[in-house]
Design an enzyme around this catalytic site. Structure first.
Site, PDB file in Angstrom:
ATOM      1  N   LYS A 152       0.814  -1.218   0.000  1.00  0.00           N
ATOM      2  CA  LYS A 152       0.000   0.000   0.000  1.00  0.00           C
ATOM      3  C   LYS A 152       0.858   1.283   0.000  1.00  0.00           C
ATOM      4  CE  LYS A 152      -4.004  -2.198   2.208  1.00  0.00           C
ATOM      5  NZ  LYS A 152      -5.066  -2.037   3.245  1.00  0.00           N
ATOM      6  N   TYR A 200     -12.442  -2.385  -4.119  1.00  0.00           N
ATOM      7  CA  TYR A 200     -12.967  -2.511  -2.758  1.00  0.00           C
ATOM      8  C   TYR A 200     -14.495  -2.441  -2.705  1.00  0.00           C
ATOM      9  CZ  TYR A 200      -8.384  -2.287  -0.422  1.00  0.00           C
ATOM     10  OH  TYR A 200      -7.124  -2.555   0.050  1.00  0.00           O
ATOM     11  N   ASN A 224      -2.039   0.144   6.766  1.00  0.00           N
ATOM     12  CA  ASN A 224      -1.575  -1.155   7.276  1.00  0.00           C
ATOM     13  C   ASN A 224      -0.683  -1.910   6.285  1.00  0.00           C
ATOM     14  OD1 ASN A 224      -3.597  -1.921   5.530  1.00  0.00           O
ATOM     15  ND2 ASN A 224      -4.635  -3.283   6.967  1.00  0.00           N
ATOM     16  N   HIS A 282      -2.293  -5.560   1.575  1.00  0.00           N
ATOM     17  CA  HIS A 282      -3.601  -6.210   1.417  1.00  0.00           C
ATOM     18  C   HIS A 282      -3.367  -7.614   0.893  1.00  0.00           C
ATOM     19  CE1 HIS A 282      -7.698  -7.090   0.018  1.00  0.00           C
ATOM     20  NE2 HIS A 282      -7.101  -7.565  -1.067  1.00  0.00           N
ATOM     21  N   GLU A 318      -9.954 -10.474  -7.703  1.00  0.00           N
ATOM     22  CA  GLU A 318      -8.946  -9.420  -7.568  1.00  0.00           C
ATOM     23  C   GLU A 318      -7.806  -9.601  -8.572  1.00  0.00           C
ATOM     24  OE1 GLU A 318      -7.894  -9.441  -3.398  1.00  0.00           O
ATOM     25  OE2 GLU A 318      -9.901  -8.786  -2.792  1.00  0.00           O
TER      26      GLU A 318
HETATM   27  P1  CMP Z   1      -7.575  -4.480   3.486  1.00  0.00           P
HETATM   28  O1  CMP Z   1      -7.153  -5.884   3.707  1.00  0.00           O
HETATM   29  O2  CMP Z   1      -6.922  -3.755   2.361  1.00  0.00           O
HETATM   30  O3  CMP Z   1      -9.160  -4.424   3.257  1.00  0.00           O
HETATM   31  C1  CMP Z   1      -9.905  -3.248   3.504  1.00  0.00           C
HETATM   32  C2  CMP Z   1      -9.135  -2.211   4.246  1.00  0.00           C
HETATM   33  O4  CMP Z   1      -9.885  -1.199   4.867  1.00  0.00           O
HETATM   34  C3  CMP Z   1      -8.367  -2.871   5.377  1.00  0.00           C
HETATM   35  O5  CMP Z   1      -7.312  -3.639   4.842  1.00  0.00           O
HETATM   36  C4  CMP Z   1      -7.981  -1.667   6.228  1.00  0.00           C
HETATM   37  O6  CMP Z   1      -6.753  -1.101   5.826  1.00  0.00           O
HETATM   38  C5  CMP Z   1      -9.078  -0.649   5.907  1.00  0.00           C
HETATM   39  N1  CMP Z   1      -9.914  -0.320   7.056  1.00  0.00           N
HETATM   40  C6  CMP Z   1     -10.091   0.900   7.544  1.00  0.00           C
HETATM   41  N2  CMP Z   1     -10.932   0.880   8.587  1.00  0.00           N
HETATM   42  C7  CMP Z   1     -11.315  -0.394   8.759  1.00  0.00           C
HETATM   43  C8  CMP Z   1     -12.183  -1.058   9.677  1.00  0.00           C
HETATM   44  N3  CMP Z   1     -12.847  -0.384  10.642  1.00  0.00           N
HETATM   45  N4  CMP Z   1     -12.312  -2.390   9.559  1.00  0.00           N
HETATM   46  C9  CMP Z   1     -11.663  -3.068   8.590  1.00  0.00           C
HETATM   47  N5  CMP Z   1     -10.846  -2.485   7.692  1.00  0.00           N
HETATM   48  C10 CMP Z   1     -10.662  -1.165   7.784  1.00  0.00           C
END
Ligand code: CMP
Length: 139
Positions: free
Chosen positions: A10, A50, A113, A116, A127
């Site tokens: 990311k 998403y 984070n 993904h 995806e």
């Molecule tokens: P990812 O695995 O990319 O899938 C969706 C992303 O939304 C997740 O990682 C997080 O980085 C982001 N995100 C932000 N807020 C939340 C939340 N409350 N719960 C889950 N994902 C979140």
């Protein structure tokens, strides 16, 4: 079984110049990079990727973050690649991630984070098909 999964490094990680450190963790976990490219998503691409989260309150912020800088999208191949990748990534929220995982060691917050990974075989296929042409995947 041998599987493929979609991985994204990311914008918080490309910004800090730690994509190589993250790829080393993935390879160290037994995953093979069979496709990889650096891209900068437009809003439409992030929204489509998403779309399962579009009703969530974090959706707009998620799309804004994922279009805020370059990302590295990858297809990873390996034995139980989906689970294996999720295990080396660690929990979505870095405060919940186990020691030694990518998110524990590199992630900044729940949103920033670092990585993904697809969560199911169905989503992995969706995806991968969204991000890569067949000819770009070289196993
Ligand atoms: P990812 O695995 O990319 O899938 C969706 C992303 O939304 C997740 O990682 C997080 O980085 C982001 N995100 C932000 N807020 C939340 C939340 N409350 N719960 C889950 N994902 C979140």
């Amino acid at each position: 079984a041998m599987e493929r999964t979609l991985s994204i490094i990311k914008p918080d990680a490309t910004e800090r110049n730690i994509t190589g450190l993250i790829v080393a963790r993935l390879e160290g976990a037994g995953l093979r990079v069979v496709a990889q490219k650096r891209v900068w998503w437009k809003k439409k691409q992030a929204e489509e990727f998403y779309e399962m989260h579009k009703k969530r309150d974090f959706f707009d912020e998620l799309v804004a973050f994922m279009t805020s800088g370059p990302i590295v999208v990858q297809v990873l191949e390996g034995e139980d690649a989906i689970k294996r990748n999720r295990s080396v990534m660690g929990a979505t929220n870095p405060v919940d991630a186990d020691p030694g995982t990518i998110r524990k060691d590199f992630a900044i917050s729940l949103q920033r984070n670092s990585v993904h990974g697809s969560d199911t075989p169905e989503n992995a296929k969706r995806e991968i098909d969204l991000c890569f042409k067949k000819s770009e995947i070289v196993g």
